[in-house]
Design an enzyme around this catalytic site. Structure first.
Site, PDB file in Angstrom:
ATOM      1  N   LYS A 203      10.165   0.617   1.385  1.00 42.05           N
ATOM      2  CA  LYS A 203      10.736   0.190   0.209  1.00 42.05           C
ATOM      3  C   LYS A 203      12.386   0.205   0.315  1.00 42.05           C
ATOM      4  O   LYS A 203      12.946  -0.534  -0.297  1.00 42.05           O
ATOM      5  CB  LYS A 203      10.130   0.951  -0.969  1.00 42.05           C
ATOM      6  CG  LYS A 203       8.606   1.013  -1.035  1.00 42.05           C
ATOM      7  CD  LYS A 203       8.270  -0.683  -1.508  1.00 42.05           C
ATOM      8  CE  LYS A 203       6.883  -0.778  -2.108  1.00 42.05           C
ATOM      9  NZ  LYS A 203       6.385  -1.933  -2.264  1.00 42.05           N
TER      10      LYS A 203
ATOM     11  N   ALA B 247       6.795   6.682   5.205  1.00 39.12           N
ATOM     12  CA  ALA B 247       6.688   5.576   5.510  1.00 39.12           C
ATOM     13  C   ALA B 247       6.791   4.600   4.454  1.00 39.12           C
ATOM     14  O   ALA B 247       7.380   3.545   4.436  1.00 39.12           O
ATOM     15  CB  ALA B 247       4.992   5.245   6.213  1.00 39.12           C
ATOM     16  N   TYR B 248       6.256   4.875   3.359  1.00 43.48           N
ATOM     17  CA  TYR B 248       6.370   4.004   2.046  1.00 43.48           C
ATOM     18  C   TYR B 248       7.754   4.093   1.440  1.00 43.48           C
ATOM     19  O   TYR B 248       8.230   3.154   1.280  1.00 43.48           O
ATOM     20  CB  TYR B 248       5.294   4.741   0.924  1.00 43.48           C
ATOM     21  CG  TYR B 248       5.341   3.885  -0.496  1.00 43.48           C
ATOM     22  CD1 TYR B 248       4.747   2.937  -0.601  1.00 43.48           C
ATOM     23  CD2 TYR B 248       6.104   4.620  -1.635  1.00 43.48           C
ATOM     24  CE1 TYR B 248       4.663   2.031  -1.800  1.00 43.48           C
ATOM     25  CE2 TYR B 248       6.132   3.786  -2.550  1.00 43.48           C
ATOM     26  CZ  TYR B 248       5.384   2.613  -2.624  1.00 43.48           C
ATOM     27  OH  TYR B 248       5.365   1.931  -4.002  1.00 43.48           O
ATOM     28  N   SER B 249       8.665   5.126   1.721  1.00 44.63           N
ATOM     29  CA  SER B 249       9.922   5.178   1.279  1.00 44.63           C
ATOM     30  C   SER B 249      10.846   4.483   2.169  1.00 44.63           C
ATOM     31  O   SER B 249      11.618   3.696   1.686  1.00 44.63           O
ATOM     32  CB  SER B 249      10.243   6.705   1.259  1.00 44.63           C
ATOM     33  OG  SER B 249       9.690   7.618   0.399  1.00 44.63           O
TER      34      SER B 249
ATOM     35  N   ILE C  43       0.670  -1.366  -0.043  1.00 45.18           N
ATOM     36  CA  ILE C  43       0.103   0.089   0.008  1.00 45.18           C
ATOM     37  C   ILE C  43       1.088   1.167   0.078  1.00 45.18           C
ATOM     38  O   ILE C  43       2.113   1.245   0.317  1.00 45.18           O
ATOM     39  CB  ILE C  43      -0.997  -0.010   1.304  1.00 45.18           C
ATOM     40  CG1 ILE C  43       0.056  -0.094   2.445  1.00 45.18           C
ATOM     41  CG2 ILE C  43      -1.927  -1.045   1.201  1.00 45.18           C
ATOM     42  CD1 ILE C  43      -0.863  -0.116   4.015  1.00 45.18           C
TER      43      ILE C  43
END
Length: 250
Positions: A161, A156-158, A94
């Site tokens: 990943k 958070a996404y960075s 997500i």
């Protein structure tokens, strides 16, 4: 479409009900593989599996990638049904909210990290013993250009990943002597349902950073994943394969 020989191979694609995962599953089937779609969205993924059966053997399992028990039990069931798991594509993820670190909700941080990083770890952990016992395996983790460069208002996404990239490098070295290749891809954004989770400002920011002046297509991602999943990818492991349209040249 170039033909990639995956005949006789059995693959798991997490988050395979739509978007990148569906494109990968479709490409695998066209290449001769049997595919197990793992997804938490039962309705969408079951419909996808039913549609893709016209291309080859496709089955669906509902699984929560954040729950180790769910992942491990599904891996056992999949292995029993297919007879083996040669290929593992850890794609489920997500984007999370777009907000500054100062304003980022703690619970949202944990939600993104739990699926985008811990879920990949769970997928790898479940697949590795099966592949090691078989003496063959291909693991492809779907990271992101955000993991290389960091996108503002997407910490958070960075971070998740970036963690996937490091996990790939570490695991690739662990398994290098077992005929198991572990690699990851770092695509730029593709127009999938994940865009629904992003602000228009963030989408425009991502597009502005791509020298090709367009978003990557899911079929382009699937083409790279198909080669990484093939027996031809017999030497490269622990590597990061760029799909950023020129944004990252390292």
């Amino acid at each position: 479409m170039n033909l990639i020989d995956l005949k006789g191979r059995c693959a798991v694609v997490t988050g395979g009900g739509q978007g990148i995962g569906r494109a990968v599953a479709e490409r695998f089937l066209a290449s001769g593989a049997s595919v197990a779609i793992w997804d938490n969205d039962m309705e969408t993924a079951q419909a996808t599996a039913d549609e893709l059966k016209k291309l080859g053997p496709a089955i669906f399992y509902q699984v929560d990638m954040t729950d180790w028990h769910s992942v491990s039990s599904t891996a056992e069931e999949t292995h029993a049904h297919l007879g083996k798991i040669d290929i593992m594509v850890n794609n489920a993820g997500i984007s999370g909210l777009n907000a500054s670190v100062a304003d980022y909700p703690i619970e949202e941080w944990h939600r993104v990290i739990n699926l985008d990083l811990n879920g990949v770890f769970h997928g790898c952990k479940a697949a590795v013993p099966l592949m090691t016992a078989a003496g063959y395996g291909r693991i492809i983790n779907v990271a992101s250009i955000a993991g290389k460069e960091g996108n503002p208002n997407a910490a958070a996404y960075s971070a998740a990943k970036a963690g996937v990239i490091a996990l790939t490098k570490s695991l690739g070295k662990e398994l290098a002597e077992f005929n198991i290749a572990v690699n990851c891809i770092t695509p730029a954004a593709a127009k999938t349902a994940i865009f629904d989770q992003m602000t228009e400002e963030h989408i425009n920011y991502m597009l502005s950073k791509i020298p090709r002046k367009r978003f990557v297509e899911v079929k382009e991602i699937a083409a790279m994943v198909a080669w990484l999943a093939s027996e031809d990818n017999s030497f490269t492991t622990g590597a990061v394969f760029d799909l950023s349209g020129g944004r990252a040249t390292y």
